[in-house]
Design a protein around this motif. Structure first.
Motif, mmCIF file in Angstrom:
data_model
loop_
_atom_site.group_PDB
_atom_site.id
_atom_site.type_symbol
_atom_site.label_atom_id
_atom_site.label_comp_id
_atom_site.label_asym_id
_atom_site.label_seq_id
_atom_site.Cartn_x
_atom_site.Cartn_y
_atom_site.Cartn_z
ATOM 1 N N GLN A 197 -30.520 -24.052 12.317
ATOM 2 C CA GLN A 197 -30.155 -25.324 11.715
ATOM 3 C C GLN A 197 -30.361 -26.434 12.742
ATOM 4 O OE1 GLN A 197 -29.342 -25.976 8.537
ATOM 5 N NE2 GLN A 197 -29.637 -23.793 8.073
ATOM 6 N N THR A 222 -46.700 -22.763 11.144
ATOM 7 C CA THR A 222 -47.520 -22.020 10.182
ATOM 8 C C THR A 222 -48.986 -22.414 10.293
ATOM 9 O OG1 THR A 222 -45.660 -21.894 8.618
ATOM 10 C CG2 THR A 222 -47.867 -21.523 7.732
ATOM 11 N N TYR A 238 -36.768 -20.762 11.060
ATOM 12 C CA TYR A 238 -36.346 -20.525 9.681
ATOM 13 C C TYR A 238 -34.852 -20.230 9.600
ATOM 14 C CZ TYR A 238 -36.393 -18.761 4.899
ATOM 15 O OH TYR A 238 -36.149 -18.585 3.557
ATOM 16 N N PHE A 239 -34.344 -19.513 10.606
ATOM 17 C CA PHE A 239 -32.935 -19.131 10.588
ATOM 18 C C PHE A 239 -32.059 -20.059 11.439
ATOM 19 C CE2 PHE A 239 -35.103 -15.157 9.461
ATOM 20 C CZ PHE A 239 -34.410 -14.832 8.303
ATOM 21 N N LEU A 251 -41.504 -26.126 10.680
ATOM 22 C CA LEU A 251 -41.965 -24.897 10.027
ATOM 23 C C LEU A 251 -43.409 -25.016 9.563
ATOM 24 C CD1 LEU A 251 -38.805 -23.913 7.938
ATOM 25 C CD2 LEU A 251 -39.809 -22.622 9.830
ATOM 26 N N TRP A 252 -43.763 -26.154 8.978
ATOM 27 C CA TRP A 252 -45.156 -26.389 8.598
ATOM 28 C C TRP A 252 -46.057 -26.353 9.825
ATOM 29 C CZ3 TRP A 252 -47.831 -25.996 4.383
ATOM 30 C CH2 TRP A 252 -47.212 -26.148 3.134
ATOM 31 N N ARG A 272 -36.643 -29.872 10.592
ATOM 32 C CA ARG A 272 -36.808 -28.431 10.387
ATOM 33 C C ARG A 272 -38.033 -28.113 9.544
ATOM 34 N NH1 ARG A 272 -34.998 -24.804 6.527
ATOM 35 N NH2 ARG A 272 -34.723 -22.644 7.254
ATOM 36 N N VAL A 273 -38.174 -28.743 8.401
ATOM 37 C CA VAL A 273 -39.301 -28.465 7.498
ATOM 38 C C VAL A 273 -40.626 -28.826 8.169
ATOM 39 C CG1 VAL A 273 -40.392 -29.094 5.307
ATOM 40 C CG2 VAL A 273 -37.921 -28.714 5.418
ATOM 41 N N PHE A 323 -41.655 -19.306 14.066
ATOM 42 C CA PHE A 323 -41.357 -19.507 12.647
ATOM 43 C C PHE A 323 -40.052 -18.817 12.274
ATOM 44 C CE2 PHE A 323 -41.388 -18.388 8.191
ATOM 45 C CZ PHE A 323 -41.859 -19.535 7.569
ATOM 46 N N ILE A 324 -39.879 -17.586 12.741
ATOM 47 C CA ILE A 324 -38.669 -16.826 12.419
ATOM 48 C C ILE A 324 -37.433 -17.528 12.974
ATOM 49 C CG2 ILE A 324 -37.446 -14.646 12.818
ATOM 50 C CD1 ILE A 324 -40.213 -13.281 12.889
#
Length: 442
Positions: free
Chosen positions: A203, A88, A200-201, A84-85, A80-81, A196-197
């Motif tokens: 799992q 972005t 982010y929400f 996200l990176w 997940r992390v 991203f959205i």
């Protein structure tokens, strides 16, 4: 009971799989628009053919810098992390590319454009690091993991199909500014923001050994596995083959006098449409690869694909002077129609069908038996993806006096190595103990 467990797994992993498929699409779309924009960069750089590949080179060379760190980030922070990176950084890279279209000086605009392509390449590297091992791990068996990677590759091919068609149509024949492709940049930035959205929400399921500081695993120890060592070279060659065939077929068509003589349809629009078919065939091939991936071993699939690509490249090199009708796009009327193009370009385009399953098959064969080294191996693979920028750029060396066909001998050599890997070099060495849970069907 087994069937119920399988269905539960499939349902619970539906959203993560869908997210990975969407990210596969973005990898190809952002990478793919570098090809038609290369013609604009060439015009802004005194007409040097090698300059047309600079955007692709900048995009892919980022993998050489980010590949290993991406693997470590995945190991320590999880899926997940890392994802996200990735999205972005992808947004930032596309934004920089967009800004380059508003710079008056050609040399400065090209420099800023290349910085944007380089930054976007970091994002593509991170995304590749996430989606391949995650889809591979979501399969109940290694063959099913290969199957998911092949299905994900279909969405990758969809993005690659749309990029040259859309950008080629936007550029037209006389486009000489990067800003001509602004609608594409708006679309890409919008998708990254949406991704991203959603991420982010959401799992995402994490592997047990990811998302926390890991034991120190020496990357060099992964090279004790024979199939991995030669697989690293195979990945390097494969990405060069995939991108080189598409990019130089585009250049071959756009510069062809026969293509330029097709009524009012611009050569860039025609070239973009034809190369779009190359990526469409990759979509079809990857979808079929996903269908049969649970039944046919990766080694058999890769062997057939390598031999098929070699045959088609030879046909393309030795077929000259013949024209045939093919679908093309008229950017003025925004409609499709039949146009005349060199028949050798058709052979190069058909290679897309065979190239389609190579990535998933090489990845699957290469990680056989790696166990705890799999995550770091994924990062090493990402380093070697830089071949997608290096080999197409080198291919430009063999272009002289407007003759593009000799350059395709480099693609033939790459396909030959991949075939050799499939038949012989992908077999694990007998002196290394393989971990049963990651074995694949031979």
């Amino acid at each position: 009971m087994l069937e119920q467990s399988s269905n539960t797994r499939k349902n619970s992993y539906g959203l993560p799989i869908a997210i990975m498929f969407a990210l596969f699409f973005m990898i190809a779309f952002v990478t793919g628009y570098q090809n038609p924009l290369g013609s604009v960069i060439e015009k802004m750089s005194s007409g040097n053919p090698m300059m047309s590949q600079l955007g692709t080179l900048a995009n892919f060379i980022a993998y050489a810098f980010m590949g290993y760190p991406a693997g470590k980030l995945l190991q320590n922070k999880g899926f997940r992390v890392t994802a996200l990176w990735a999205v972005t950084i992808g947004f930032i890279g596309v934004a920089i590319t967009y800004c380059s279209g508003f710079i008056g000086s050609d040399s400065t605009a090209v420099s800023v454009y290349l910085i944007g392509a380089f930054v976007a390449g970091f994002s593509m590297c991170l995304l590749n690091t996430v989606v391949n091992p995650m889809l591979n791990s979501l399969g109940a068996t290694p063959n099913q993991g290969n199957q998911l990677v092949q299905f994900g590759g279909s969405f990758n091919s969809l993005g690659a199909t749309l990029a040259p068609v859309i950008v080629g149509g936007l550029l037209g024949g006389a486009a000489s500014t990067i800003s001509s492709a602004n609608p594409v940049f708006y679309l890409a930035m919008g998708i990254f923001a949406l991704a991203f959205i959603v991420l982010y929400f959401s799992q995402l399921p994490e592997a047990e050994d990811l998302g926390k500081p890991s034991e120190k695993v020496s990357a060099m120890k992964a090279f004790q596995y024979r199939n991995f060592t030669f697989g690293v070279i195979a990945i390097f060659c494969y990405v060069g083959l995939e991108v080189g065939l598409a990019n130089w077929t585009y250049q071959l068509l756009e510069k062809s006098m026969d293509v330029q003589g097709n009524n009012d349809a611009s050569s860039s629009a025609i070239a973009g449409t034809v190369v779009g078919v190359y990526w469409l065939l990759m979509l079809v091939g990857r979808f079929l690869g996903g269908v049969i991936g649970g039944k046919v071993s990766s080694r058999v699939m890769l062997s057939v694909a390598g031999i098929g690509a070699m045959v088609l490249i030879l046909c393309g090199i030795f077929t000259q002077g013949t024209l045939m009708s093919f679908v093309g796009f008229d950017s003025k009327t925004l409609s499709f129609g039949m146009v005349n193009i060199p028949v050798n370009a058709i052979f190069f385009v058909l290679c897309g069908f065979f190239a389609s399953i190579m990535w998933g098959a090489i990845f699957n064969l290469s990680v056989t038996g790696l166990g705890k080294y799999t995550a770091v191996a994924s990062g090493i693979f990402m380093v070697m993806v830089c071949g997608g920028g290096i080999f197409p750029w080198l291919q430009g060396i063999f272009v002289s006096d407007g003759s593009y066909l000799p350059s395709f001998w480099l693609d033939f050599a790459l396909a030959a190595y991949i075939t050799l890997y499939a038949l012989f070099l992908s077999r694990p060495g007998k002196d290394v103990d393989l971990e049963p849970e990651v074995l694949i069907e031979k």
